[in-house]
Motif scaffolding. Structure first.
Motif, mmCIF file in Angstrom:
data_model
loop_
_atom_site.group_PDB
_atom_site.id
_atom_site.type_symbol
_atom_site.label_atom_id
_atom_site.label_comp_id
_atom_site.label_asym_id
_atom_site.label_seq_id
_atom_site.Cartn_x
_atom_site.Cartn_y
_atom_site.Cartn_z
ATOM 1 N N GLU A 219 27.874 37.191 38.548
ATOM 2 C CA GLU A 219 28.895 38.037 39.142
ATOM 3 C C GLU A 219 29.548 38.861 38.031
ATOM 4 O OE1 GLU A 219 29.501 38.395 42.342
ATOM 5 O OE2 GLU A 219 28.099 36.825 42.974
ATOM 6 N N ARG A 220 30.277 39.889 38.401
ATOM 7 C CA ARG A 220 30.783 40.840 37.411
ATOM 8 C C ARG A 220 31.689 40.220 36.339
ATOM 9 N NH1 ARG A 220 32.979 46.256 39.805
ATOM 10 N NH2 ARG A 220 33.014 46.678 37.551
ATOM 11 N N GLU A 250 45.333 36.185 40.664
ATOM 12 C CA GLU A 250 45.820 37.530 40.380
ATOM 13 C C GLU A 250 44.765 38.401 39.699
ATOM 14 O OE1 GLU A 250 49.441 37.144 38.181
ATOM 15 O OE2 GLU A 250 50.556 36.366 39.903
ATOM 16 N N GLY A 251 43.555 38.392 40.257
ATOM 17 C CA GLY A 251 42.503 39.240 39.731
ATOM 18 C C GLY A 251 42.006 38.845 38.363
ATOM 19 N N ALA A 270 39.861 40.104 33.435
ATOM 20 C CA ALA A 270 40.738 40.620 34.483
ATOM 21 C C ALA A 270 40.128 41.867 35.113
ATOM 22 C CB ALA A 270 42.112 40.954 33.912
ATOM 23 N N GLN A 271 40.311 41.996 36.416
ATOM 24 C CA GLN A 271 39.867 43.204 37.117
ATOM 25 C C GLN A 271 41.007 44.204 37.136
ATOM 26 O OE1 GLN A 271 37.597 42.923 40.870
ATOM 27 N NE2 GLN A 271 39.089 44.338 41.739
ATOM 28 N N THR A 272 40.714 45.430 36.713
ATOM 29 C CA THR A 272 41.713 46.495 36.703
ATOM 30 C C THR A 272 41.092 47.766 37.268
ATOM 31 O OG1 THR A 272 41.128 47.146 34.446
ATOM 32 C CG2 THR A 272 42.910 45.546 34.690
ATOM 33 N N MET A 292 35.987 45.469 34.767
ATOM 34 C CA MET A 292 36.274 44.134 34.268
ATOM 35 C C MET A 292 36.651 44.217 32.792
ATOM 36 S SD MET A 292 35.916 41.960 36.733
ATOM 37 C CE MET A 292 35.523 42.337 38.458
ATOM 38 N N ASP A 293 37.876 43.832 32.486
ATOM 39 C CA ASP A 293 38.362 43.872 31.100
ATOM 40 C C ASP A 293 38.440 42.467 30.534
ATOM 41 O OD1 ASP A 293 38.721 46.643 31.033
ATOM 42 O OD2 ASP A 293 40.695 46.491 31.976
#
Length: 298
Positions: A219-220, A250-251, A270-272, A292-293
């Motif tokens: 997955e990403r 929270e992502g 984290a997804q941003t 994805m950071d």
């Protein structure tokens, strides 16, 4: 002409963690033109295409159509269809070859087992060597045709016998894009030179992080974590890393990346939203594609 791929490149949008996700790829040869939703919009029987798409849902199997590079007249298929099935999980990668007179025969396959890495004796083992799948479906996105078809033709002309055009790999804005089997790494923004470098590396069991979009079996968040560890360590062995991921709220995700030599890393992802807004594909409205950071590697 401003295209989604030129805009993405100008904005230096990261390639990492943008690969389509699939544990197993089911690739069916189908000549002639392809529509935007190729499984149901080609010379393949639309009812069979829709049934294959439904059979794949929730199994980890991703189906796509393939064809050899070159001109494709508006005519139906002649004879049998080549079928390539590839499972891409680390340490359990395999590629099988099969031929069918009618793709409807594939509906008898156990898709859940395929997704889990059990081929059940389907076809025969691929004799070896990388298989290149270059996205060229201009009906899906013009960048794939404008950039992907010349790349596929160049690779084929250079003597890479296992080069196929494919209907959809996702991430049109990273065109030209290529998925390479047996490991299932996706690559983007390739040139003829870098694509040949990728194929040479794959043939020796390595990946090329510089152009990597990620390994499709993850997955990403996992794709982002694996890429971060590769860049940190310089590891290029395709089968050297495995991982597990879990949501952290929270992502965010916590990803444990393990090396075959026993080393481990904990990676926070984290997804941003991407800024500024841009279209994910030519013809789509402007938006903020998720990225994805990697926040921390320890």
């Amino acid at each position: 002409m401003i295209t989604c791929s030129t805009l993405s490149s100008e904005l230096t949008e990261p390639l990492a963690a943008t690969a389509a996700t699939a544990t197993t790829w089911l690739l069916i040869e189908q000549s002639g033109p392809w529509g935007a939703k190729a499984l149901a919009e080609s010379h393949l029987d639309p009812a069979v295409g829709r049934a294959l798409d439904t059979a794949c849902a929730g199994t980890g199997v991703r189906a796509a159509l393939i064809r050899r590079p070159g001109r494709h007249p508006d005519a139906g298929p002649d004879g049998h269809h080549e079928v390539i099935v590839a499972h891409t999980a680390p340490g359990r990668s395999w590629v099988r070859r099969h031929r069918v007179a009618d793709p409807a025969e594939l509906l008898a396959v156990d898709f859940a087992a395929l997704g889990a890495g059990e081929h059940g004796g389907l076809g025969t083992a691929h004799p070896g060597g990388p298989i290149a799948l270059v996205c060229t479906n201009g009906r899906r996105d013009r960048c794939c045709a404008l950039l992907g078809r010349p790349l596929a033709a160049e690779l084929a002309a250079a003597g890479h016998g296992e080069v196929w055009e494919v209907t959809h790999l996702g991430g049109h804005r990273f065109s030209p894009t290529m998925l390479v089997l047996p490991y299932g790494y996706a690559y983007g923004r390739l040139t003829g030179t870098s694509a040949k470098e990728v194929l040479a590396a794959t043939a020796t069991g390595r990946t090329v992080p510089e152009w990597s979009r990620g390994r499709s079996c993850w997955e990403r968040p996992g794709q982002a974590a694996e890429q971060a560890v590769r860049l940190l360590t310089g590891e290029t062995g395709a089968e050297a890393l495995t991982l597990t991921q879990q949501p952290a709220g929270e992502g965010r995700w916590s990803v444990t990346v393990r090396h075959t030599d026993g080393r481990t890393w904990e990676v926070e992802v984290a997804q941003t939203p991407s800024e500024p807004a841009r279209p994910e594909s030519c013809g789509k409205p402007v938006g903020n594609p998720a990225r994805m950071d990697v926040l921390n590697v320890r």
